[in-house]
Scaffold this active site. Sequence first.
Site, PDB file in Angstrom:
ATOM      1  N   SER A 126      -0.466  12.160 -13.590  1.00  0.00           N
ATOM      2  CA  SER A 126      -1.411  13.142 -13.090  1.00  0.00           C
ATOM      3  C   SER A 126      -2.696  13.095 -13.923  1.00  0.00           C
ATOM      4  CB  SER A 126      -0.715  14.506 -13.148  1.00  0.00           C
ATOM      5  OG  SER A 126      -1.520  15.499 -12.633  1.00  0.00           O
ATOM      6  N   ASP A 156       0.857  -1.189   0.000  1.00  0.00           N
ATOM      7  CA  ASP A 156       0.000   0.000   0.000  1.00  0.00           C
ATOM      8  C   ASP A 156       0.889   1.234   0.000  1.00  0.00           C
ATOM      9  OD1 ASP A 156      -1.769   2.108   0.619  1.00  0.00           O
ATOM     10  OD2 ASP A 156      -3.081   0.755   1.751  1.00  0.00           O
ATOM     11  N   LYS A 175      10.338   8.906  -1.605  1.00  0.00           N
ATOM     12  CA  LYS A 175      11.123   8.641  -0.392  1.00  0.00           C
ATOM     13  C   LYS A 175      11.810   7.276  -0.447  1.00  0.00           C
ATOM     14  CE  LYS A 175      11.536  11.157   3.302  1.00  0.00           C
ATOM     15  NZ  LYS A 175      12.418  12.313   3.050  1.00  0.00           N
ATOM     16  N   LYS A 224      -4.367  15.655  -7.787  1.00  0.00           N
ATOM     17  CA  LYS A 224      -3.462  15.727  -8.938  1.00  0.00           C
ATOM     18  C   LYS A 224      -2.762  17.091  -9.014  1.00  0.00           C
ATOM     19  CE  LYS A 224      -4.226  11.539 -10.556  1.00  0.00           C
ATOM     20  NZ  LYS A 224      -3.213  10.477 -10.415  1.00  0.00           N
TER      21      LYS A 224
HETATM   22  C1  HXC Z   1     -18.371   7.775  -2.332  1.00  0.00           C
HETATM   23  C2  HXC Z   1     -16.705   6.398  -1.542  1.00  0.00           C
HETATM   24  C3  HXC Z   1     -16.753   5.621  -2.734  1.00  0.00           C
HETATM   25  C4  HXC Z   1     -17.688   5.998  -3.752  1.00  0.00           C
HETATM   26  C5  HXC Z   1     -15.250   4.774  -1.428  1.00  0.00           C
HETATM   27  N1  HXC Z   1     -15.771   5.830  -0.774  1.00  0.00           N
HETATM   28  N2  HXC Z   1     -15.839   4.619  -2.618  1.00  0.00           N
HETATM   29  N3  HXC Z   1     -17.500   7.460  -1.348  1.00  0.00           N
HETATM   30  N4  HXC Z   1     -18.476   7.084  -3.492  1.00  0.00           N
HETATM   31  N5  HXC Z   1     -17.807   5.318  -4.872  1.00  0.00           N
HETATM   32  C6  HXC Z   1     -15.423   6.296   0.555  1.00  0.00           C
HETATM   33  C7  HXC Z   1     -15.752   5.258   1.599  1.00  0.00           C
HETATM   34  O1  HXC Z   1     -17.109   5.285   1.935  1.00  0.00           O
HETATM   35  C8  HXC Z   1     -14.860   5.695   2.747  1.00  0.00           C
HETATM   36  O2  HXC Z   1     -15.389   6.811   3.416  1.00  0.00           O
HETATM   37  C9  HXC Z   1     -13.617   6.206   2.029  1.00  0.00           C
HETATM   38  O3  HXC Z   1     -14.016   6.486   0.677  1.00  0.00           O
HETATM   39  C10 HXC Z   1     -12.531   5.185   2.014  1.00  0.00           C
HETATM   40  O4  HXC Z   1     -13.039   3.996   1.445  1.00  0.00           O
HETATM   41  P1  HXC Z   1     -12.321   2.602   1.686  1.00  0.00           P
HETATM   42  O5  HXC Z   1     -12.971   1.612   0.806  1.00  0.00           O
HETATM   43  O6  HXC Z   1     -12.209   2.322   3.139  1.00  0.00           O
HETATM   44  O7  HXC Z   1     -10.855   2.958   1.213  1.00  0.00           O
HETATM   45  P2  HXC Z   1      -9.755   2.076   0.638  1.00  0.00           P
HETATM   46  O8  HXC Z   1      -9.948   0.625   0.956  1.00  0.00           O
HETATM   47  O9  HXC Z   1      -8.517   2.681   1.032  1.00  0.00           O
HETATM   48  O10 HXC Z   1      -9.977   2.216  -0.957  1.00  0.00           O
HETATM   49  C11 HXC Z   1      -9.515   3.296  -1.660  1.00  0.00           C
HETATM   50  C12 HXC Z   1     -10.471   3.631  -2.763  1.00  0.00           C
HETATM   51  C13 HXC Z   1     -10.760   2.420  -3.621  1.00  0.00           C
HETATM   52  C14 HXC Z   1      -9.866   4.759  -3.607  1.00  0.00           C
HETATM   53  C15 HXC Z   1     -11.746   4.136  -2.121  1.00  0.00           C
HETATM   54  O11 HXC Z   1     -11.688   2.744  -4.623  1.00  0.00           O
HETATM   55  C16 HXC Z   1      -9.506   1.866  -4.228  1.00  0.00           C
HETATM   56  O12 HXC Z   1      -8.688   1.289  -3.568  1.00  0.00           O
HETATM   57  N6  HXC Z   1      -9.286   1.984  -5.481  1.00  0.00           N
HETATM   58  C17 HXC Z   1      -8.009   1.552  -6.058  1.00  0.00           C
HETATM   59  C18 HXC Z   1      -8.119   1.421  -7.471  1.00  0.00           C
HETATM   60  C19 HXC Z   1      -8.578   2.657  -8.132  1.00  0.00           C
HETATM   61  O13 HXC Z   1      -9.350   3.463  -7.642  1.00  0.00           O
HETATM   62  N7  HXC Z   1      -8.110   2.792  -9.302  1.00  0.00           N
HETATM   63  C20 HXC Z   1      -8.573   3.851 -10.136  1.00  0.00           C
HETATM   64  C21 HXC Z   1      -7.397   4.461 -10.688  1.00  0.00           C
HETATM   65  S1  HXC Z   1      -7.883   5.272 -12.131  1.00  0.00           S
HETATM   66  P3  HXC Z   1     -16.210   6.681   4.822  1.00  0.00           P
HETATM   67  O14 HXC Z   1     -16.556   8.091   5.182  1.00  0.00           O
HETATM   68  O15 HXC Z   1     -17.417   5.850   4.493  1.00  0.00           O
HETATM   69  O16 HXC Z   1     -15.283   6.013   5.788  1.00  0.00           O
HETATM   70  C22 HXC Z   1      -7.490   6.817 -11.880  1.00  0.00           C
HETATM   71  C23 HXC Z   1      -7.754   7.664 -13.066  1.00  0.00           C
HETATM   72  C24 HXC Z   1      -7.862   9.084 -12.675  1.00  0.00           C
HETATM   73  O17 HXC Z   1      -7.053   7.206 -10.883  1.00  0.00           O
HETATM   74  C25 HXC Z   1      -8.172   9.896 -13.866  1.00  0.00           C
HETATM   75  C26 HXC Z   1      -9.442   9.467 -14.552  1.00  0.00           C
HETATM   76  C27 HXC Z   1      -9.518   9.903 -15.978  1.00  0.00           C
END
Ligand code: HXC
Length: 280
Positions: free
Chosen positions: A165, A87, A147, A183
Site C-alpha cells: 500500500s 495483466d 481470487k 491504496k
Molecule cells: C495524466 C495519464 C498519465 C499521466 C496515463 N494517463 N499517464 N494521465 N498523466 N502521466 C491516462 C491516460 O491518458 C489514459 O486516460 C489513462 O491514464 C490510461 O492510460 P493507458 O496508458 O491507456 O493505461 P495503461 O496502458 O493501462 O497504463 C497504466 C498506467 C501506466 C498506470 C497509466 O503508467 C502503467 O502501466 N504503469 C505501470 C507501471 C507503474 O506505473 N509503476 C509504478 C508503480 S510505483 P485517457 O482519458 O487519455 O484515456 C507505485 C508507487 C506508489 O505505484 C507509491 C509512490 C511512493
Amino acid sequence: HEPPYDAMSVPESKYLSPVWRDGLFKDRVVFVTGGAGTICSMQTRALVRLGANACIIGRSEGKTEEAAKDIATVRPGAKVIGIGGCDVRKVESLQAAAGRCVRELGGIDFVIAGAAGNFIVSLDGMSPNAFKSVMDIDVLGTFNTIKATIPHLLRSPTARILFISATFHYTGMPLQGHVAAAKAAVDSLMASVALEYGPRGVQSNVIAPGAIADTEGMARLVSSKEEAVREYEASIPSGRIGTVRDVADATVYLFSEAGTYVNGQVIAVDGAAWRRQGAA
Ligand code: HXC
C-alpha cells in the site's frame, strides 16, 4: 541513523539484513505480482536468498523474465519463474499464472500483491479513465490476485498474503488522488481478507512503504531539488529515507515464524514519516 550492524561488506546486505538464517523459507513458494518492480523484486530476492522459490508476474515480458533470472542468482538451485504478459486486471491471466506456478514449483505459500500503477497528475488534469486505470490495477488487480491464488494458499500450512500500500491516504496527497484512493481500498480489502480467511489459516497484512531510495517515486523527488530532499529527510523521525532492505526485512519478518500472530495489520515502513505530516 545507519542500521546498528555493519554488514555492508556482504552483497546481500543491500536487500537483506544479516539477522536472518539461511534456509528460513526452504520449500516455500512465493507468488509476486509486480515482481520485476524495484521494491517487489528486492522482497522476492530476500525470500529466495533465504530458501524460497518464486514466481514473479508482470505485464512486460522482457523485464519480468530478466528480473526472474537475476533473482535466481542469489542462491544456487533457486527456481524463479518469470511470467510476463500478465495483466492483473484480467483474472484469467492470473489464474493461468497461478496454475503454472503450482505445476512448476509445487504450490503457493506466500503472495505479494505488489502490482500498482502510478503517475503524477492533479485532479484537474486527471481524466476519468486515468483514475479508473489506477483503481483497476491497484484495487481490482489486488482482488484478482487473491481470487487466483486463494485456492492454492488454502492448501499451504504457512499461508500469508502481503498487500503493498502507501501512506498517502492517511492525509490525502496532492497529485496522487487516484493512488491515495486506490491504496485506501487496498488497506480495506486486506482487513476483510484477514477476517474471512484468517480462520482458514491465511494471514494477511499490508506493508505501506514510505519514501524508498532508488524507486520511481524517489527519483521524482530527487529530480526536484537536492535541498528539498535534504529537508524532507530531516523531517523523517527516523532521520533517513528508507531502503529496499527496510521493506524486504519487514516482509521476511511477516512471512517467518516470528510473524505468526501478526494478522490484519497495516505496517508502515516509513520511519514514522507520515506521522510528521502537518506536524511541522
Ligand atoms: C495524466 C495519464 C498519465 C499521466 C496515463 N494517463 N499517464 N494521465 N498523466 N502521466 C491516462 C491516460 O491518458 C489514459 O486516460 C489513462 O491514464 C490510461 O492510460 P493507458 O496508458 O491507456 O493505461 P495503461 O496502458 O493501462 O497504463 C497504466 C498506467 C501506466 C498506470 C497509466 O503508467 C502503467 O502501466 N504503469 C505501470 C507501471 C507503474 O506505473 N509503476 C509504478 C508503480 S510505483 P485517457 O482519458 O487519455 O484515456 C507505485 C508507487 C506508489 O505505484 C507509491 C509512490 C511512493
